[in-house]
Design a protein around this motif. Sequence first.
Motif, PDB file in Angstrom:
ATOM      1  N   TYR A 331       1.399-109.900-135.990  1.00  0.00           N
ATOM      2  CA  TYR A 331       0.231-109.835-135.121  1.00  0.00           C
ATOM      3  C   TYR A 331       0.639-110.184-133.692  1.00  0.00           C
ATOM      4  N   THR A 332      -0.232-109.888-132.753  1.00  0.00           N
ATOM      5  CA  THR A 332      -0.007-110.248-131.355  1.00  0.00           C
ATOM      6  C   THR A 332      -0.916-111.408-130.974  1.00  0.00           C
ATOM      7  N   ASP A 333      -0.646-111.984-129.811  1.00  0.00           N
ATOM      8  CA  ASP A 333      -1.393-113.171-129.412  1.00  0.00           C
ATOM      9  C   ASP A 333      -2.830-112.876-129.015  1.00  0.00           C
ATOM     10  N   GLY A 334      -3.210-111.589-128.980  1.00  0.00           N
ATOM     11  CA  GLY A 334      -4.613-111.279-128.744  1.00  0.00           C
ATOM     12  C   GLY A 334      -5.509-111.796-129.844  1.00  0.00           C
ATOM     13  N   ILE A 335      -4.951-112.030-131.044  1.00  0.00           N
ATOM     14  CA  ILE A 335      -5.729-112.589-132.158  1.00  0.00           C
ATOM     15  C   ILE A 335      -5.764-114.106-132.072  1.00  0.00           C
ATOM     16  N   THR A 336      -4.610-114.741-131.969  1.00  0.00           N
ATOM     17  CA  THR A 336      -4.552-116.199-131.979  1.00  0.00           C
ATOM     18  C   THR A 336      -5.124-116.812-130.706  1.00  0.00           C
ATOM     19  N   GLU A 337      -5.157-116.053-129.610  1.00  0.00           N
ATOM     20  CA  GLU A 337      -5.707-116.575-128.361  1.00  0.00           C
ATOM     21  C   GLU A 337      -7.139-116.128-128.105  1.00  0.00           C
ATOM     22  N   ALA A 338      -7.762-115.511-129.098  1.00  0.00           N
ATOM     23  CA  ALA A 338      -9.183-115.169-128.978  1.00  0.00           C
ATOM     24  C   ALA A 338     -10.002-116.456-129.020  1.00  0.00           C
ATOM     25  N   ARG A 339     -10.892-116.610-128.065  1.00  0.00           N
ATOM     26  CA  ARG A 339     -11.654-117.853-127.932  1.00  0.00           C
ATOM     27  C   ARG A 339     -13.128-117.628-128.257  1.00  0.00           C
ATOM     28  N   ALA A 342     -17.003-122.022-127.025  1.00  0.00           N
ATOM     29  CA  ALA A 342     -16.571-123.364-126.631  1.00  0.00           C
ATOM     30  C   ALA A 342     -15.120-123.395-126.174  1.00  0.00           C
ATOM     31  N   GLY A 343     -14.458-122.228-126.139  1.00  0.00           N
ATOM     32  CA  GLY A 343     -13.075-122.185-125.699  1.00  0.00           C
ATOM     33  C   GLY A 343     -12.061-122.473-126.777  1.00  0.00           C
ATOM     34  N   ARG A 344     -12.473-122.514-128.035  1.00  0.00           N
ATOM     35  CA  ARG A 344     -11.543-122.788-129.139  1.00  0.00           C
ATOM     36  C   ARG A 344     -10.828-121.510-129.558  1.00  0.00           C
ATOM     37  N   PHE A 345      -9.507-121.624-129.799  1.00  0.00           N
ATOM     38  CA  PHE A 345      -8.720-120.485-130.245  1.00  0.00           C
ATOM     39  C   PHE A 345      -9.069-120.119-131.682  1.00  0.00           C
ATOM     40  N   TYR A 346      -8.812-118.864-132.014  1.00  0.00           N
ATOM     41  CA  TYR A 346      -9.073-118.408-133.380  1.00  0.00           C
ATOM     42  C   TYR A 346      -8.046-119.019-134.328  1.00  0.00           C
ATOM     43  N   PRO A 347      -8.480-119.750-135.368  1.00  0.00           N
ATOM     44  CA  PRO A 347      -7.542-120.404-136.298  1.00  0.00           C
ATOM     45  C   PRO A 347      -7.038-119.422-137.357  1.00  0.00           C
ATOM     46  N   ARG A 372     -13.926-110.846-134.322  1.00  0.00           N
ATOM     47  CA  ARG A 372     -15.053-110.446-133.497  1.00  0.00           C
ATOM     48  C   ARG A 372     -16.195-111.451-133.592  1.00  0.00           C
ATOM     49  N   ALA A 373     -16.457-111.940-134.795  1.00  0.00           N
ATOM     50  CA  ALA A 373     -17.511-112.938-134.959  1.00  0.00           C
ATOM     51  C   ALA A 373     -17.156-114.231-134.231  1.00  0.00           C
ATOM     52  N   HIS A 374     -15.881-114.584-134.244  1.00  0.00           N
ATOM     53  CA  HIS A 374     -15.431-115.819-133.569  1.00  0.00           C
ATOM     54  C   HIS A 374     -15.640-115.724-132.058  1.00  0.00           C
ATOM     55  N   THR A 375     -15.384-114.571-131.477  1.00  0.00           N
ATOM     56  CA  THR A 375     -15.485-114.405-130.029  1.00  0.00           C
ATOM     57  C   THR A 375     -16.869-113.949-129.577  1.00  0.00           C
ATOM     58  N   GLY A 376     -17.756-113.690-130.512  1.00  0.00           N
ATOM     59  CA  GLY A 376     -19.068-113.189-130.135  1.00  0.00           C
ATOM     60  C   GLY A 376     -19.106-111.708-129.886  1.00  0.00           C
ATOM     61  N   GLY A 377     -18.081-110.993-130.338  1.00  0.00           N
ATOM     62  CA  GLY A 377     -18.085-109.535-130.265  1.00  0.00           C
ATOM     63  C   GLY A 377     -17.208-108.926-129.212  1.00  0.00           C
ATOM     64  N   ALA A 384      -3.347-106.596-131.940  1.00  0.00           N
ATOM     65  CA  ALA A 384      -2.771-105.718-132.955  1.00  0.00           C
ATOM     66  C   ALA A 384      -2.375-106.556-134.165  1.00  0.00           C
ATOM     67  N   ALA A 385      -2.594-106.013-135.343  1.00  0.00           N
ATOM     68  CA  ALA A 385      -2.214-106.674-136.584  1.00  0.00           C
ATOM     69  C   ALA A 385      -1.595-105.638-137.510  1.00  0.00           C
ATOM     70  N   LEU A 386      -0.471-105.988-138.096  1.00  0.00           N
ATOM     71  CA  LEU A 386       0.261-105.100-138.995  1.00  0.00           C
ATOM     72  C   LEU A 386       0.531-105.852-140.281  1.00  0.00           C
TER      73      LEU A 386
END
Length: 392
Positions: A331-339, A342-347, A372-377, A384-386
């Motif tokens: 995966y790329t950091d676009g997933i783990t750095e999705a906030r 409250a500014g919390r990263f995606y776990p 998407r639910a974590h970031t509000g859409g 990217a995720a493989l």
Amino acid sequence: MNRQPRYLSDDLSTGDPRDVLCTGDAPARHAPAGGVVLSRRAWAPFLPWALLVVLVAVDAALPVWVVIAPALAAVPALAAAVGRRVWYPVQLGVVTAAASFIDAFRNNDILLASHLATLDAVSLTTVIGCATVWARSRQDRELAQVRVTAEVAQQVLLRPLPARLGPARIAVDYSAAAACARIGGDLYDVVLTRWGVRALIGDVCGKGLPAVAAASVVLGAFREAAHDERCPAEVVRRIAVSLGRGLPPRTEEFVTLAVLCLPTPQCGSASAALQVVNCGHPAPLLLRPGRAPVPLDPPDPVPPLGVLPPEDVHPPVLHHPVRQGDAVLLYTDGITEARDGAGRFYPLPERLATLQAGDPEHVLSRLHADVRAHTGGSLDDDAAALLLRYEP
């Protein structure tokens, strides 16, 4: 799960280029059986007519000495804002002018200055509205051409992946941060070689055409070296050399990437171990049924490609046991750095513990919806995720 861009249009009869090309992240509108979905694009053209009716009704209800006729100029202006054809504000302008004449005739002030001022305002807003719609339509056509070109280029770089390749079942999910198609910095590919299945995922830390050029160099070098080099570290070195040659001098672009090798049953003793080479990229996660995800961290940290000279790139190779049914998520950091709000990263590791069951396509589909639910859409970066499941 291959999320290819979808061509959508809320109202195909309008031919608005802004509605034609959208990514797979855009919500598709499906008409129910036996009915048609009325979208916002469908009812928006009725707004100027509703405004005209309201103004005429209010004017008829008010005393004669209360004048609101100049407000009729807002009708063709609103038509220009919601319309997609030049004739639409003209149509509303003519009807509005006719309504103004009827109102003036009813009040016996057809020759008064207030009526003439209303006609002038309606005429001026109609002309300006027509010019605005024409200019916007021209810009939309040009933008549509650019988006189509960008989408074709992206499909050339990120070619569709098969659902199965050798001993691996494959699913991929790519989510662009922009609402409509564009070329991002995330890249991925999977190839089948005589040494097994080799997968690449990376992220170009740069913007614009230089980032696209770097991504094309990395993918081209990987597709060649993956078939020529037995050791995955040599594959990465070949990519580093090509990147050093392909990028212009003093460029600021660098690439984080991870290369994964899944063995084939014909590889003898190596069939019990996968290999991972990581250059500054988020560590892939090993998914095993009934267990928490295991990060496949490199033995020693290595900077992204482009930071060191190509001759100094000597990444270590991580060997890890693999058995049937195991899966690896790159995966790329676009997933783990999705906030979230409250500014919390995606776990990601914690969430995967509950999302990893099922087919690879379903796993990535649930992961996509969960992010998407974590970031509000919305996403602030491409993601990217493989996912490769080992099923020899």
